[in-house]
Design a protein around this motif. Structure first.
Motif, short mmCIF file in Angstrom:
data_model
loop_
_atom_site.label_atom_id
_atom_site.label_comp_id
_atom_site.label_asym_id
_atom_site.label_seq_id
_atom_site.Cartn_x
_atom_site.Cartn_y
_atom_site.Cartn_z
N ILE A 1 6.72 -10.69 -0.60
CA ILE A 1 5.69 -11.73 0.15
C ILE A 1 5.97 -11.62 1.42
O ILE A 1 4.85 -11.53 2.08
N VAL A 2 7.15 -11.26 1.66
CA VAL A 2 7.17 -10.38 3.74
C VAL A 2 6.57 -9.33 3.60
O VAL A 2 5.59 -9.30 4.54
N VAL A 3 6.34 -8.40 2.19
CA VAL A 3 4.95 -7.54 2.48
C VAL A 3 3.73 -8.23 3.04
O VAL A 3 2.62 -7.57 3.53
N SER A 4 3.12 -8.81 2.52
CA SER A 4 2.12 -9.50 1.78
C SER A 4 1.75 -10.25 2.90
O SER A 4 0.69 -10.17 3.87
N VAL A 5 2.65 -10.75 3.60
CA VAL A 5 2.64 -11.81 5.77
C VAL A 5 2.17 -10.66 6.11
O VAL A 5 1.64 -10.68 6.80
N VAL A 6 2.78 -9.75 6.14
CA VAL A 6 3.00 -8.18 7.11
C VAL A 6 1.53 -8.17 7.18
O VAL A 6 0.51 -7.57 7.87
N ALA A 7 1.42 -7.22 5.93
CA ALA A 7 -0.03 -7.00 5.45
C ALA A 7 -1.41 -7.73 6.28
O ALA A 7 -2.37 -7.40 6.55
N PHE B 1 3.64 -2.26 10.58
CA PHE B 1 3.32 -2.07 9.48
C PHE B 1 4.85 -0.87 10.12
O PHE B 1 5.97 -0.61 8.81
N LEU B 2 5.18 0.17 10.77
CA LEU B 2 5.75 1.11 10.73
C LEU B 2 6.84 0.79 11.28
O LEU B 2 8.11 0.93 10.45
N SER B 3 7.27 -0.27 12.39
CA SER B 3 8.31 -1.50 12.33
C SER B 3 8.55 -2.21 11.06
O SER B 3 10.05 -1.29 11.02
#
Length: 78
Positions: A9-15, A43-45
């Motif tokens: 979920i976190v990766v999806s929101v950031v994407a 993304f790098l952060s």
């Protein structure tokens, strides 16, 4: 399993956030100045934060092991 779902979920929101904010921004760090896409910076952060969190978590889980050395049995001491 819950951690994997939360991570997805976190990766999806950031994407999604990164795709919607792909404008170039100027980054200043001490004496360095450069331009990069906001998506790459976000993304790098996030990636650096996840790596730092994993390292800290793994260090907290490591417990020092103390081994007791038993010399001789009770019968030998009598």
């Amino acid at each position: 399993m819950a951690i994997v779902i939360l991570l997805l979920i976190v990766v999806s929101v950031v994407a999604v956030f990164s795709i919607q904010n792909a404008l170039p921004v100027e980054i200043t760090f001490f004496f360095w100045k450069f331009e990069a896409s906001l998506a790459i910076i976000v993304f790098l952060s996030m990636l650096c934060g996840m790596i730092a969190g994993a390292i800290i978590l793994s260090l907290l889980r490591i417990k020092p092991t103390t081994k007791k050395i038993v010399t001789g049995s009770v019968e030998e001491k009598k």
